[in-house]
Scaffold this active site. Structure first.
Site, PDB file in Angstrom:
ATOM      1  N   CYS A 107       8.029   3.819   5.704  1.00 37.72           N
ATOM      2  CA  CYS A 107       7.114   3.663   4.574  1.00 37.72           C
ATOM      3  C   CYS A 107       7.822   3.162   3.327  1.00 37.72           C
ATOM      4  CB  CYS A 107       6.422   4.985   4.266  1.00 37.72           C
ATOM      5  SG  CYS A 107       7.545   6.290   3.709  1.00 37.72           S
ATOM      6  N   CYS A 136      -3.226   3.284   9.658  1.00 31.67           N
ATOM      7  CA  CYS A 136      -1.979   2.687  10.127  1.00 31.67           C
ATOM      8  C   CYS A 136      -1.250   3.555  11.144  1.00 31.67           C
ATOM      9  CB  CYS A 136      -1.052   2.414   8.940  1.00 31.67           C
ATOM     10  SG  CYS A 136      -1.737   1.266   7.721  1.00 31.67           S
ATOM     11  N   CYS A 145       0.834  -1.197   0.000  1.00 34.45           N
ATOM     12  CA  CYS A 145       0.000   0.000   0.000  1.00 34.45           C
ATOM     13  C   CYS A 145       0.875   1.255   0.000  1.00 34.45           C
ATOM     14  CB  CYS A 145      -0.929  -0.012   1.219  1.00 34.45           C
ATOM     15  SG  CYS A 145      -2.211   1.273   1.188  1.00 34.45           S
ATOM     16  N   CYS A 146       1.888   1.284   0.867  1.00 36.27           N
ATOM     17  CA  CYS A 146       2.813   2.420   0.904  1.00 36.27           C
ATOM     18  C   CYS A 146       3.529   2.583  -0.431  1.00 36.27           C
ATOM     19  CB  CYS A 146       3.856   2.232   2.004  1.00 36.27           C
ATOM     20  SG  CYS A 146       3.244   2.414   3.690  1.00 36.27           S
ATOM     21  N   CYS A 185      -0.945   7.792   7.625  1.00 37.83           N
ATOM     22  CA  CYS A 185      -2.318   7.533   7.195  1.00 37.83           C
ATOM     23  C   CYS A 185      -3.155   7.039   8.377  1.00 37.83           C
ATOM     24  CB  CYS A 185      -2.312   6.483   6.087  1.00 37.83           C
ATOM     25  SG  CYS A 185      -1.423   6.994   4.607  1.00 37.83           S
TER      26      CYS A 185
END
Length: 236
Positions: free
Chosen positions: A227, A204, A119-120, A201
């Protein structure tokens, strides 16, 4: 030759000066501006980033401040960005992927839980990497400091590489950063005062518990503290 004088190499490149732990961050930034006039500052507008913005303004920085909108930022983070952009009109605030949302089709909306690294990589690292390839700055000005996490415990003022990474706040403690922000009435993200010492975010990020380091609330329980922008195979 003083510690802050530039030292040319035989091929005309410039070594970083002999900075030490007592060097004023303003001296580091001023050297960076002279040596790298194409300098770019990525920022997520945490406490460190807010302090660095103010120091950079004092040093004469008028370049870009680049923020990646992942679609998962807290409203408080976006509001802090807007306040800072209004406070420092001499800088150009660039938001990459502006208006991103969890439902924008970039990723599965549940990817952050299943694979936070992926996702990062898609939502944060890739947009900034793409932008930097286009802009091709010779150096980045960033706000990391040694006491944020064990993964940052040894960062120097200047990290050498194909693109220099300059860390003026490397030796400042959280207490020094807080004192500077208070003395200069800087617009710190209000979540910071609720224990969110490092804010990423919302899915998280959690508040930090007493005794934890500043980044312990990032990806808690995932075995992850970075990240991918500053560490790992895809680092900047």
């Amino acid at each position: 030759m003083t510690a802050l004088e530039e030292r040319p190499t035989q091929n005309g490149a410039v070594f970083a000066p002999a900075f030490d732990a007592q060097t004023d961050p303003l001296d580091v930034i001023r050297w960076a501006l002279r040596t790298h006039p194409d300098l770019i500052m990525p920022s997520a507008f945490n406490l460190n980033g807010v302090v660095l913005l103010d120091l950079a303004a004092r040093a004469g920085y008028t370049g870009e401040v680049v923020f990646v909108d992942t679609g998962y930022h807290f409203p408080e983070t976006l509001s802090t960005r807007d306040q800072l952009a209004a406070r420092y009109p001499q800088m150009t605030f660039v938001t990459l992927n502006a208006g991103a949302t969890p439902e924008d089709g970039q990723t599965d909306p549940t990817l952050y839980a299943a694979d936070p690294d992926a996702c990062c990589a898609v939502r944060k690292v890739a947009p900034l990497q793409t932008y930097l390839r286009q802009r091709a700055p010779s150096a980045l000005l960033n706000a990391r400091s040694r006491d944020q996490a064990s993964t940052r415990a040894d960062i120097p003022f200047v990290e050498e590489g194909p693109r220099r990474k300059i860390n003026p706040l490397a030796f400042w403690t959280r207490e020094e950063l807080e004192a500077y922000a208070a003395a200069h009435e800087l617009p710190v993200n209000p979540l910071y005062f609720d224990g969110f010492l490092s804010i990423g975010c919302w899915p998280c990020t959690r508040a930090v518990k007493p005794g934890e380091d500043a980044r312990a609330g990032r990806w808690a329980g995932k075995g992850k503290t970075e990240c991918g922008l500053w560490a790992g195979e895809g680092k900047l």
